[in-house]
Design a protein around this motif. Structure first.
Motif, mmCIF file in Angstrom:
data_model
loop_
_atom_site.group_PDB
_atom_site.id
_atom_site.type_symbol
_atom_site.label_atom_id
_atom_site.label_comp_id
_atom_site.label_asym_id
_atom_site.label_seq_id
_atom_site.Cartn_x
_atom_site.Cartn_y
_atom_site.Cartn_z
ATOM 1 N N ASP A 196 -26.479 59.908 7.544
ATOM 2 C CA ASP A 196 -26.932 58.627 8.087
ATOM 3 C C ASP A 196 -26.975 58.741 9.614
ATOM 4 O OD1 ASP A 196 -27.321 56.057 9.000
ATOM 5 O OD2 ASP A 196 -25.654 55.165 7.878
ATOM 6 N N PRO A 197 -28.152 58.601 10.242
ATOM 7 C CA PRO A 197 -28.264 58.747 11.699
ATOM 8 C C PRO A 197 -27.402 57.772 12.494
ATOM 9 C CG PRO A 197 -30.429 58.801 10.669
ATOM 10 C CD PRO A 197 -29.464 58.382 9.602
ATOM 11 N N GLU A 198 -26.883 56.737 11.826
ATOM 12 C CA GLU A 198 -25.985 55.807 12.518
ATOM 13 C C GLU A 198 -24.618 56.425 12.782
ATOM 14 O OE1 GLU A 198 -26.756 52.700 13.663
ATOM 15 O OE2 GLU A 198 -28.802 53.250 13.108
ATOM 16 N N VAL A 199 -24.334 57.527 12.116
ATOM 17 C CA VAL A 199 -23.051 58.210 12.286
ATOM 18 C C VAL A 199 -23.148 59.152 13.485
ATOM 19 C CG1 VAL A 199 -21.419 59.847 11.264
ATOM 20 C CG2 VAL A 199 -22.470 58.068 9.839
ATOM 21 N N SER A 200 -22.358 58.899 14.517
ATOM 22 C CA SER A 200 -22.385 59.761 15.702
ATOM 23 C C SER A 200 -21.472 60.970 15.491
ATOM 24 C CB SER A 200 -21.949 58.984 16.948
ATOM 25 O OG SER A 200 -20.609 58.544 16.821
ATOM 26 N N VAL A 201 -21.929 62.104 15.977
ATOM 27 C CA VAL A 201 -21.229 63.370 15.719
ATOM 28 C C VAL A 201 -20.880 64.056 17.040
ATOM 29 C CG1 VAL A 201 -21.358 65.622 14.579
ATOM 30 C CG2 VAL A 201 -22.493 63.623 13.540
ATOM 31 N N MET A 202 -19.684 64.617 17.088
ATOM 32 C CA MET A 202 -19.230 65.389 18.247
ATOM 33 C C MET A 202 -18.930 66.814 17.797
ATOM 34 S SD MET A 202 -17.982 65.910 21.371
ATOM 35 C CE MET A 202 -17.689 64.324 22.161
ATOM 36 N N GLY A 203 -19.510 67.807 18.493
ATOM 37 C CA GLY A 203 -19.196 69.200 18.235
ATOM 38 C C GLY A 203 -18.035 69.649 19.104
ATOM 39 N N LEU A 204 -17.078 70.359 18.486
ATOM 40 C CA LEU A 204 -15.914 70.851 19.209
ATOM 41 C C LEU A 204 -15.674 72.326 18.905
ATOM 42 C CD1 LEU A 204 -13.319 67.952 18.596
ATOM 43 C CD2 LEU A 204 -14.740 68.297 20.638
ATOM 44 N N VAL A 205 -15.043 73.006 19.846
ATOM 45 C CA VAL A 205 -14.518 74.353 19.631
ATOM 46 C C VAL A 205 -13.052 74.321 20.009
ATOM 47 C CG1 VAL A 205 -14.592 76.784 20.313
ATOM 48 C CG2 VAL A 205 -16.717 75.478 20.155
ATOM 49 N N THR A 206 -12.176 74.775 19.118
ATOM 50 C CA THR A 206 -10.778 74.906 19.498
ATOM 51 C C THR A 206 -10.494 76.377 19.785
ATOM 52 O OG1 THR A 206 -9.973 75.155 17.214
ATOM 53 C CG2 THR A 206 -10.082 72.927 18.119
ATOM 54 N N SER A 207 -9.826 76.615 20.902
ATOM 55 C CA SER A 207 -9.550 77.983 21.335
ATOM 56 C C SER A 207 -8.296 77.995 22.193
ATOM 57 C CB SER A 207 -10.732 78.534 22.134
ATOM 58 O OG SER A 207 -10.482 79.834 22.608
#
Length: 329
Positions: A196-207
């Motif tokens: 659903d495009p109403e759902v905002s997404v954040m990309g993360l990298v843990t390091s």
């Protein structure tokens, strides 16, 4: 949030031919003793155009080196025998990683070209982390057919499809290549349908026990999924393709208020890592506690060996798991 993993099983069937009534038992024994031609005899010579646009004729493949870690899973699944490879770059899940009959070329940081000479290859398939060593690889084995898997002009999904197609052409595995490509395209469609495009997404990298930003344009790990599925970014701050992510403040990440977190745990691929797992790192962050994705457990962490594999099967797995995760929101 618990998301099921896909396990793909390839079943190999054997068909027994019965002797005709008129054949003698000796004839039947002769038939049973007949063997199919070796792969190198059956598939070669073959001429292909590699990813760099070079026309390459491969006369035989009795000794094969593959350095592109995005191909190791298919090499294993397709039963392609290797004489040498950077086994140090293989996932612990790949059965080839502990095969001592395959000379270990070492990582791209410290390649062992003497092992290339020792393997005496007639075919080298070179790319990705080893792309900067193309010239040295060819110097070490000047008589080998050299298939270059490097093409930086293609998007990641274009590269996946074209490189798998090429690998199938090289080793006579066109049907197998088509199958994994079809699975990939089906997974893209399923993820698009579930999202659903109403759902905002954040990309993360843990390091190294740090939570870093992965931008939706070219960030390591997550960006291909933003592009393929059409994910709505919670934050569109400029970033880089750095494999450890970009160092923006954890407060800035929290303020973007993402509904869903798409996470690459970089250190999970390494057996000797003592870093805190990504999910634990995120869930124990005080700054991220009020974020909808954390409160609602809408966090997806990519497979542990993602950083080492990044192959078409891994991308397919992530897409299928994202489809399941989006459907449960």
């Amino acid at each position: 949030m618990s998301v099921p993993r896909i396990a793909k099983t390839v079943a190999l069937g054997a068909v027994a031919l019965l002797a005709l009534a008129g054949c003698s038992s000796a004839d039947a024994a002769d038939k049973a003793d007949e063997k199919a031609p070796a792969a190198s005899e059956a598939n070669f010579p073959v001429t292909v155009t590699d990813m760099a646009g070079n026309e390459v004729t491969i006369e035989s493949a009795d000794s094969v080196i593959v350095t592109d870690n995005r191909l190791f899973r298919l090499v294993s699944d397709w039963g392609i025998e290797l004489s040498a490879a950077p086994r140090s770059l293989m996932s612990s899940e790949n059965p080839l990683v502990d095969d001592e009959s395959i000379l270990d070329l070492g990582t791209h940081a410290e390649p062992d070209f003497e092992k290339v000479v020792e393997a005496d290859p007639d075919l080298i398939v070179n790319g990705y982390r080893y792309s900067g060593h193309s010239e040295d690889m060819q110097k070490a084995a000047p008589d080998a057919a050299f298939v270059d898997m490097t093409n930086e002009e293609l998007s990641v999904d274009e590269y996946l499809v074209e490189s798998v197609t090429l690998l199938g052409e090289v080793f006579g595995k066109q049907d197998e290549a088509k199958s994994v490509i079809d699975d990939f395209h089906a997974a893209v469609d399923a993820a698009k349908e579930a999202y659903d495009p109403e759902v905002s997404v954040m990309g993360l990298v843990t390091s190294a026990n740090e939570i870093r930003y992965s931008n939706p344009a070219d960030g390591r790990g997550s960006s291909i999924f933003f592009n393929l599925v059409g994910l709505t970014p919670a934050l569109e701050t400029e970033g880089s393709s750095n494999d450890k992510g970009d160092d923006i403040s954890i407060e800035a990440i929290a303020e973007s208020n993402p509904d869903f977190l798409l996470v690459l745990d970089r250190e999970a691929a390494f057996a000797d890592s003592d870093s805190t797992p990504a999910l634990e790192l995120i869930n124990t962050s005080t700054a991220l506690a009020p974020v909808p994705a954390v409160k609602n457990e809408a966090i997806y962490v990519m497979p542990a060996d993602f950083y080492l594999t990044e192959d078409i099967v891994t991308y397919t797995t992530v897409l299928d798991e994202l489809a399941a995760a989006f459907s449960s929101l």
